[in-house]
Design an enzyme around this catalytic site. Structure first.
Site, PDB file in Angstrom:
ATOM      1  N   LYS A 140       0.879  -1.187   0.000  1.00 31.83           N
ATOM      2  CA  LYS A 140       0.000   0.000   0.000  1.00 31.83           C
ATOM      3  C   LYS A 140       0.904   1.219   0.000  1.00 31.83           C
ATOM      4  CE  LYS A 140      -4.401   0.930   0.079  1.00 31.83           C
ATOM      5  NZ  LYS A 140      -5.522   0.094  -0.447  1.00 31.83           N
ATOM      6  N   ASP A 189      -6.927   4.221  -4.695  1.00 28.55           N
ATOM      7  CA  ASP A 189      -7.631   4.022  -3.421  1.00 28.55           C
ATOM      8  C   ASP A 189      -8.291   5.384  -3.151  1.00 28.55           C
ATOM      9  OD1 ASP A 189      -7.825   1.956  -1.033  1.00 28.55           O
ATOM     10  OD2 ASP A 189      -7.512   3.885  -0.073  1.00 28.55           O
TER      11      ASP A 189
HETATM   12  P1  NDP Z   1     -12.958   7.467  -3.080  1.00 31.34           P
HETATM   13  O1  NDP Z   1     -11.958   8.511  -2.845  1.00 31.34           O
HETATM   14  O2  NDP Z   1     -13.493   7.256  -4.437  1.00 31.34           O
HETATM   15  O3  NDP Z   1     -14.186   7.670  -2.129  1.00 31.34           O
HETATM   16  C1  NDP Z   1     -14.076   7.644  -0.731  1.00 31.34           C
HETATM   17  C2  NDP Z   1     -15.384   8.201  -0.252  1.00 31.34           C
HETATM   18  O4  NDP Z   1     -15.518   8.089   1.157  1.00 31.34           O
HETATM   19  C3  NDP Z   1     -15.472   9.657  -0.584  1.00 31.34           C
HETATM   20  O5  NDP Z   1     -16.778   9.964  -0.854  1.00 31.34           O
HETATM   21  C4  NDP Z   1     -14.974  10.264   0.717  1.00 31.34           C
HETATM   22  O6  NDP Z   1     -15.330  11.573   0.899  1.00 31.34           O
HETATM   23  C5  NDP Z   1     -15.680   9.392   1.679  1.00 31.34           C
HETATM   24  N1  NDP Z   1     -15.098   9.514   2.974  1.00 31.34           N
HETATM   25  C6  NDP Z   1     -13.796   9.641   3.315  1.00 31.34           C
HETATM   26  N2  NDP Z   1     -13.686   9.760   4.641  1.00 31.34           N
HETATM   27  C7  NDP Z   1     -14.955   9.703   5.105  1.00 31.34           C
HETATM   28  C8  NDP Z   1     -15.519   9.765   6.384  1.00 31.34           C
HETATM   29  N3  NDP Z   1     -14.729   9.932   7.460  1.00 31.34           N
HETATM   30  N4  NDP Z   1     -16.852   9.649   6.513  1.00 31.34           N
HETATM   31  C9  NDP Z   1     -17.637   9.471   5.441  1.00 31.34           C
HETATM   32  N5  NDP Z   1     -17.165   9.436   4.202  1.00 31.34           N
HETATM   33  C10 NDP Z   1     -15.846   9.542   4.047  1.00 31.34           C
HETATM   34  O7  NDP Z   1     -12.339   6.102  -2.512  1.00 31.34           O
HETATM   35  P2  NDP Z   1     -12.791   4.623  -2.807  1.00 31.34           P
HETATM   36  O8  NDP Z   1     -14.249   4.566  -3.061  1.00 31.34           O
HETATM   37  O9  NDP Z   1     -11.846   4.077  -3.787  1.00 31.34           O
HETATM   38  O10 NDP Z   1     -12.474   3.921  -1.417  1.00 31.34           O
HETATM   39  C11 NDP Z   1     -13.461   3.751  -0.385  1.00 31.34           C
HETATM   40  C12 NDP Z   1     -13.017   2.623   0.538  1.00 31.34           C
HETATM   41  O11 NDP Z   1     -12.913   1.409  -0.219  1.00 31.34           O
HETATM   42  C13 NDP Z   1     -11.670   2.791   1.209  1.00 31.34           C
HETATM   43  O12 NDP Z   1     -11.692   2.138   2.465  1.00 31.34           O
HETATM   44  C14 NDP Z   1     -10.731   2.030   0.278  1.00 31.34           C
HETATM   45  O13 NDP Z   1      -9.557   1.631   0.946  1.00 31.34           O
HETATM   46  C15 NDP Z   1     -11.611   0.865  -0.071  1.00 31.34           C
HETATM   47  N6  NDP Z   1     -11.289   0.125  -1.286  1.00 31.34           N
HETATM   48  C16 NDP Z   1     -11.103   0.730  -2.487  1.00 31.34           C
HETATM   49  C17 NDP Z   1     -10.858  -0.019  -3.612  1.00 31.34           C
HETATM   50  C18 NDP Z   1     -10.727   0.589  -4.962  1.00 31.34           C
HETATM   51  O14 NDP Z   1     -10.547  -0.172  -5.911  1.00 31.34           O
HETATM   52  N7  NDP Z   1     -10.855   1.892  -5.117  1.00 31.34           N
HETATM   53  C19 NDP Z   1     -10.701  -1.469  -3.548  1.00 31.34           C
HETATM   54  C20 NDP Z   1     -10.978  -2.022  -2.250  1.00 31.34           C
HETATM   55  C21 NDP Z   1     -11.245  -1.231  -1.170  1.00 31.34           C
HETATM   56  P3  NDP Z   1     -14.172  12.681   0.775  1.00 31.34           P
HETATM   57  O15 NDP Z   1     -13.427  12.344  -0.445  1.00 31.34           O
HETATM   58  O16 NDP Z   1     -14.970  13.892   0.676  1.00 31.34           O
HETATM   59  O17 NDP Z   1     -13.338  12.575   2.015  1.00 31.34           O
HETATM   60  O1  2IT Z   2      -7.847  -1.708  -1.132  1.00 29.51           O
HETATM   61  C1  2IT Z   2      -7.727  -2.181  -2.287  1.00 29.51           C
HETATM   62  O2  2IT Z   2      -7.831  -3.391  -2.515  1.00 29.51           O
HETATM   63  C2  2IT Z   2      -7.502  -1.244  -3.385  1.00 29.51           C
HETATM   64  N1  2IT Z   2      -7.455  -0.047  -3.154  1.00 29.51           N
HETATM   65  C3  2IT Z   2      -7.273  -1.764  -4.773  1.00 29.51           C
HETATM   66  C4  2IT Z   2      -5.841  -2.189  -4.940  1.00 29.51           C
HETATM   67  C5  2IT Z   2      -5.448  -2.572  -6.352  1.00 29.51           C
HETATM   68  O3  2IT Z   2      -4.257  -2.846  -6.509  1.00 29.51           O
HETATM   69  O4  2IT Z   2      -6.279  -2.610  -7.245  1.00 29.51           O
END
Ligand code: NDP
Ligand code: 2IT
Length: 444
Positions: free
Chosen positions: A124, A164
């Site tokens: 990460k 992420d």
């Molecule tokens: P994004 O940046 O696209 O979205 C994150 C969202 O969560 C935003 O709307 C953000 O708002 C909001 N957010 C952040 N902090 C808070 C909070 N304290 N309370 C409420 N909302 C909050 O990120 P992702 O959708 O990619 O990631 C979301 C989660 O999924 C994370 O835990 C990430 O590690 C996990 N994840 C992501 C993957 C991926 O492929 N993208 C894969 C697997 C897991 P703001 O931006 O305004 O802070």
């Molecule tokens: O938390 C996760 O699994 C991710 N943000 C995606 C990682 C990746 O390499 O696609």
């Protein structure tokens, strides 16, 4: 294995890394029994080797903002474990980023990636850079400065970063452009790339789609499905977007979205144009979900979590520790039947315990959000073969992988006829694959 002693030792060496200790404790509690039954793990010090990253890289990222002022952020890459494949895991750009958060994410990624059935190790990275309110030019200059340091450490067979929180297609584009120039190569060194330059169809939707596929597998074991269900979703980013799309497609009604400012309640369901609006909102560089309420004339609840809204299924898709004990109580009291984590570690340990004790279906992020990194793995395969698959082909693989992960969790997590402990199942399945690979390959 003495879990308390291991955590005490970690606390001595790495004081204050609370999220990291939380993630380690959860895994150790799940695997304790199987670890103690297999003395080869103890004699190879597998736990001591697994809880320390192979290496941690911290670097400064100087860049110039639109006013001509020089800004300095911290950049990180944590290469945790590559026993089963190249280091793989996302980059997070968010002001809350620190070593503890990235170590917890990197540690989780080891087991998640092992569950995908694909050959990927765990890593990460990211930065405390805040993309909110920044211009495209600033984001480009920051991303380029970040890659100027990172590129020395990564490569398509060495370490393959992705997105992420705060890192989506735009940031991956800027990062890839700089890597390509420095390394003088076009390879699959990053995933989540644009469709026209090596990206995979379905990767943007994959985490959310996979999360709903996983929830559906769990629901099927109880003779249930998404059709006609009320779903609460948190976040409004990439993962939430994919989950909302797929849940809606399967006939459910998604009634909430959330941001750091609070949550919106849309009793008619987030569907059609409203899903497109989510995308615009996220791309707009603001950090609030409230404009959704204004745009569609629905309720906005400032400073609150969506878990107080009655729902059948809850999909936490925002960030770590966003669902606590009182949220768990609301969900249980309101008759929720399934919590399926889209984010990484969104539920606190106390909330997980309550949800599991209630007997409802509960899936941890490392199993239920693995569809994102799995599809990254499929992007790497397509890049290596220099071909691209159709959306239907990628989706078919993704669906198959989520079913496979569900089976692994059931196999190792079955408690009795009625109940599967998906946390235990995911941790044991992931752990065994990596631990056995480490033993096969000797002490290195
Ligand atoms: P994004 O940046 O696209 O979205 C994150 C969202 O969560 C935003 O709307 C953000 O708002 C909001 N957010 C952040 N902090 C808070 C909070 N304290 N309370 C409420 N909302 C909050 O990120 P992702 O959708 O990619 O990631 C979301 C989660 O999924 C994370 O835990 C990430 O590690 C996990 N994840 C992501 C993957 C991926 O492929 N993208 C894969 C697997 C897991 P703001 O931006 O305004 O802070
Ligand atoms: O938390 C996760 O699994 C991710 N943000 C995606 C990682 C990746 O390499 O696609």
């Amino acid at each position: 294995m003495n879990i308390d002693q291991i955590i005490i030792n970690l606390e001595k060496q790495h004081p204050g890394e609370v999220e990291y200790f939380q993630a380690v404790r959860e895994v150790l509690e799940s695997i304790q029994e199987i670890y103690n039954q297999n003395p080869q793990f103890e004699s190879a010090s597998i736990i001591e080797r697994m809880v320390e990253p192979d290496r941690v890289l911290i670097f400064k990222v100087p860049w110039v903002d639109d006013r001509g002022q020089v800004q300095v952020n911290l950049g990180y890459r944590i290469q945790f474990n590559n026993a089963i494949g190249p280091y793989k895991g996302g980059l997070r750009f968010h002001p809350s980023v620190n070593l503890s958060i990235l170590k917890f994410l990197g540690f989780e990624q080891i087991f998640k990636n092992a569950l995908t059935t694909l050959p990927m190790g765990g890593a990460k990275g990211g930065s405390d850079f805040n993309p909110k309110g920044k211009s495209d030019g600033e984001i480009m200059r920051f991303s380029q400065a970040f890659m100027l340091e990172l590129w020395k450490l990564i490569g398509p067979e060495t370490d393959v970063p992705a997105g992420d929180i705060g890192v989506g297609a735009r940031e991956i584009g800027f990062l890839y452009g700089m890597y390509r120039k420095l390394a003088r190569e076009n390879t699959g060194v990053l995933t989540g790339k644009g469709r026209g330059w090596g990206g995979s169809l379905i990767r943007p939707e994959a985490t959310g789609f996979g999360n709903v596929y996983f929830a559906n597998e769990m629901l099927k074991t109880k003779g249930e499905g998404f059709s006609g269900k009320k779903v609460a979703v948190s976040g409004f980013g990439n993962v939430a977007w994919g989950a909302v799309q797929k849940a809606t497609e399967l006939g459910a009604k998604v009634v909430t979205l959330s941001g750091p400012d609070g949550y919106i309640y849309d009793p008619d369901g987030v569907s059609g144009d409203k899903i497109d609006f989510m995308l615009e909102l996220r791309a707009s560089n603001n950090d609030v979900v409230q404009p959704y309420a204004t745009e569609f004339g629905v309720e906005f609840h400032p400073g609150k979590h969506p878990w107080e809204v009655p729902c059948d299924i809850a999909l936490p898709c925002a960030t770590q520790n966003e669902l606590d004990q009182s949220d768990a109580k609301h969900l249980i009291d309101n008759g929720c039947i399934c919590v399926c984590e889209g984010a990484n570690m969104p539920s606190t340990p106390e909330a997980v315990e309550m949800l599991q004790q209630s007997g409802m279906l509960f899936a941890p992020g490392k199993a239920a959000n693995a569809g994102g990194v799995a599809t990254s793995g499929l992007e790497m395969t397509q890049n290596a073969m220099k071909i691209s698959w159709t959306a239907a082909e990628v989706d078919k693989h993704l669906h198959g992988i989520m079913k496979d992960i569900h089976q692994q969790c059931e196999y190792y997590g079955r408690v009795n006829d009625q109940y599967v402990d998906y946390v235990k199942g995911a941790n044991i399945a992931g752990f065994l694959k990596v631990a056995n690979a480490m033993i096969d390959q000797g002490v290195i």
